[in-house]
Design a protein around this motif. Structure first.
Motif, PDB file in Angstrom:
ATOM      1  N   UNK A   1     -18.883 -12.972  30.964  1.00  0.00           N
ATOM      2  CA  UNK A   1     -20.181 -14.268  31.345  1.00  0.00           C
ATOM      3  C   UNK A   1     -19.629 -14.948  31.888  1.00  0.00           C
ATOM      4  N   UNK A   2     -20.087 -14.932  33.157  1.00  0.00           N
ATOM      5  CA  UNK A   2     -19.509 -16.687  34.545  1.00  0.00           C
ATOM      6  C   UNK A   2     -20.729 -17.403  33.538  1.00  0.00           C
ATOM      7  N   UNK A   3     -20.403 -18.634  32.809  1.00  0.00           N
ATOM      8  CA  UNK A   3     -21.008 -19.951  32.250  1.00  0.00           C
ATOM      9  C   UNK A   3     -20.320 -21.194  32.854  1.00  0.00           C
ATOM     10  N   UNK A   4     -20.896 -22.043  33.415  1.00  0.00           N
ATOM     11  CA  UNK A   4     -20.129 -23.284  33.495  1.00  0.00           C
ATOM     12  C   UNK A   4     -20.188 -24.142  32.328  1.00  0.00           C
ATOM     13  N   UNK A   5     -18.545 -25.343  32.541  1.00  0.00           N
ATOM     14  CA  UNK A   5     -18.204 -25.637  31.168  1.00  0.00           C
ATOM     15  C   UNK A   5     -19.057 -26.611  30.557  1.00  0.00           C
TER      16      UNK A   5
ATOM     17  N   UNK B   1     -28.633 -17.146  24.600  1.00  0.00           N
ATOM     18  CA  UNK B   1     -29.844 -15.809  24.884  1.00  0.00           C
ATOM     19  C   UNK B   1     -29.619 -15.299  25.916  1.00  0.00           C
ATOM     20  N   UNK B   2     -29.592 -14.945  27.377  1.00  0.00           N
ATOM     21  CA  UNK B   2     -29.554 -14.193  27.826  1.00  0.00           C
ATOM     22  C   UNK B   2     -29.225 -12.920  27.390  1.00  0.00           C
ATOM     23  N   UNK B   3     -28.055 -12.969  27.086  1.00  0.00           N
ATOM     24  CA  UNK B   3     -27.256 -11.270  26.509  1.00  0.00           C
ATOM     25  C   UNK B   3     -27.895 -11.286  25.322  1.00  0.00           C
ATOM     26  N   UNK B   4     -28.170 -11.702  24.409  1.00  0.00           N
ATOM     27  CA  UNK B   4     -28.555 -11.306  23.321  1.00  0.00           C
ATOM     28  C   UNK B   4     -28.210 -11.836  22.353  1.00  0.00           C
TER      29      UNK B   4
ATOM     30  N   UNK C   1     -23.578 -22.343  27.415  1.00  0.00           N
ATOM     31  CA  UNK C   1     -23.253 -21.519  26.815  1.00  0.00           C
ATOM     32  C   UNK C   1     -23.810 -21.023  25.980  1.00  0.00           C
ATOM     33  N   UNK C   2     -25.238 -21.558  25.334  1.00  0.00           N
ATOM     34  CA  UNK C   2     -26.172 -21.272  24.959  1.00  0.00           C
ATOM     35  C   UNK C   2     -26.964 -20.898  25.570  1.00  0.00           C
ATOM     36  N   UNK C   3     -27.482 -20.782  26.735  1.00  0.00           N
ATOM     37  CA  UNK C   3     -28.315 -20.398  27.661  1.00  0.00           C
ATOM     38  C   UNK C   3     -27.653 -18.543  28.432  1.00  0.00           C
TER      39      UNK C   3
END
Length: 413
Positions: free
Chosen positions: A393-397, A407-410, A402-404
């Motif tokens: 997963x690639x997320x902003x800091x 959720x998107x990845x279950x 992170x929570x989004x």
């Protein structure tokens, strides 16, 4: 003349030759097999003697190896890789007892270090100053690394499709690398011509009969690590046939000197896109060349050079032959990693994929005891490792990001 070796014998016509360091193939074109003097070996070697040996490498089995008593072992530690009791994987597969032999922990990260270590010792005995081979990758990197440690230059021929990780090893080890724009068969033929032209020592498995003798140490170790209790099956990935032939040779050697009282059955596993040896067994016909259509590069051998020995090993052991798809190989990479923490390259886990499929097809009794040999480490082919497991997963800091992503990845921590 070695006291523990009687001669080399052609597996095709039966002609016998003196087992010299330069021994290659029979004049009929057949591959040679090293024949041992078991009576002499039994007079000097037993389980008690072996138990006192503190050498933790393949060279602890020197009485069963065709090397001179005063020949120095290779500098790198080759062999004595771990044998794990794979309870998590066994449970996932529905198998009573499973062991995983992780030969990816050898110095250059594959089982083929065993053959290359033997080649380096025999090259020294022959007085050779250069060693060469063709390879889809692992034999090449194992030769380059073991020869570099011994101070011997190498010329390596690889198909241009060889994974970058393996090519990087070759270059780091200082080999002269020739990337051939063609198939493995094209690569082999060019290496053969170059070896004949310049007189290099030949490490090619189907030419040099000593390489199977190095590879057989994997089953010598398995049996010792199991306390000489013979499993029902040993599963191996198969390409040119040298590994499965060597594994069977080691088992027969142990049986002939009384270290084990029975022989296991072999499970020969090939990729569906390149399975000439398994197809020959399944159809009971002579093997025919095939295209090399599989991501498991180390076993993508459409013209197997050790076919006679390999087919003999499968038949003598009353073995199973299983073909697996590339998707099944990738699934085995994930399953082995997630259940046992062992990272195998595609060809390295093909044996495990075959065990899973044999159970699904009802060819393997769930109450069996099985050893699956992982022949190469996954870091040699990280592209297919990512292909098997997926990108991270690639997320902003940011916690909301992170929570989004969770959720998107279950994911529910």
């Amino acid at each position: 003349m070695l006291k523990n070796v009687r001669y080399a014998k052609c597996v095709k016509c039966g002609k016998e030759y003196e087992a010299t360091p330069n021994t290659t193939t029979c004049e009929c074109g057949g591959i040679l097999d090293i024949v041992y003097n078991y009576d002499y070996i039994k007079s000097t070697f037993n389980k008690g003697v072996l138990s006192l040996n503190r050498e933790q490498s393949m060279w602890r089995y020197r009485p069963l190896l065709p090397v001179e008593p005063d020949s120095a072992p290779t500098p790198l530690r080759v062999g004595w890789s771990p044998l794990y009791k794979a309870d998590n994987l066994a449970k996932a597969l529905g198998l009573k007892t499973l062991y995983v032999k992780d030969d990816g922990q050898n110095p250059t990260a594959s089982l083929k270090d065993r053959a290359s270590a033997m080649a380096v010792v025999k090259a020294r005995e022959a007085g050779a100053t250069t060693i060469a081979c063709s390879s889809t990758g692992n034999a090449a990197s194992s030769l380059a690394g073991n020869a570099a440690a011994a101070g011997i230059p190498t010329y390596i021929f690889v198909p241009s499709r060889a994974p970058k990780g393996k090519v990087a090893q070759l270059r780091i080890f200082g080999a002269t690398v020739i990337s051939v724009d063609g198939s493995y068969e094209d690569t082999f033929e060019l290496s053969k011509a170059a070896i004949e032209k310049w007189g290099w020592y030949n490490r090619n498995a189907a030419i040099n009969p000593y390489l199977s003798e190095g590879k057989k140490t994997v089953t010598l170790e398995i049996m010792e690590q199991l306390g000489w209790q013979v499993p029902d099956y040993i599963a191996l990935s198969v390409g040119d046939g040298c590994t499965i032939a060597g594994a069977w040779k080691g088992l027969k050697d142990l049986y002939n000197i009384g270290f084990i009282d029975k022989l296991p059955r072999l499970i020969s596993v090939q990729a569906e896109g390149c399975c000439p040896l398994n197809r020959a067994i399944m159809t009971d016909t002579p093997w025919q060349p095939m295209e090399e259509n599989t991501l498991a590069d180390s076993i993508a051998v459409g013209v197997p050079r050790n076919a006679d020995k390999a087919l003999m090993a499968i038949r003598e052991s009353n073995g199973l032959v299983i073909n697996v798809s590339d998707d099944e190989i990738l699934a085995a990479m994930r399953l082995l990693g997630r259940t046992q923490g062992v990272f195998g390259e595609p060809a390295g886990v093909t044996g495990t994929a075959g065990v899973k499929k044999a159970l699904e097809l009802g060819l393997l009794d769930p109450d069996s005891t099985v050893v699956s040999v992982v022949t190469g480490n996954g870091l040699k082919d990280v592209a297919n490792g990512i292909r098997a497991a997926g990108e991270p997963m690639l997320v902003k800091p940011d916690m909301d990001a992170l929570l989004s992503a969770f959720k998107a990845n279950g994911i529910n921590p």
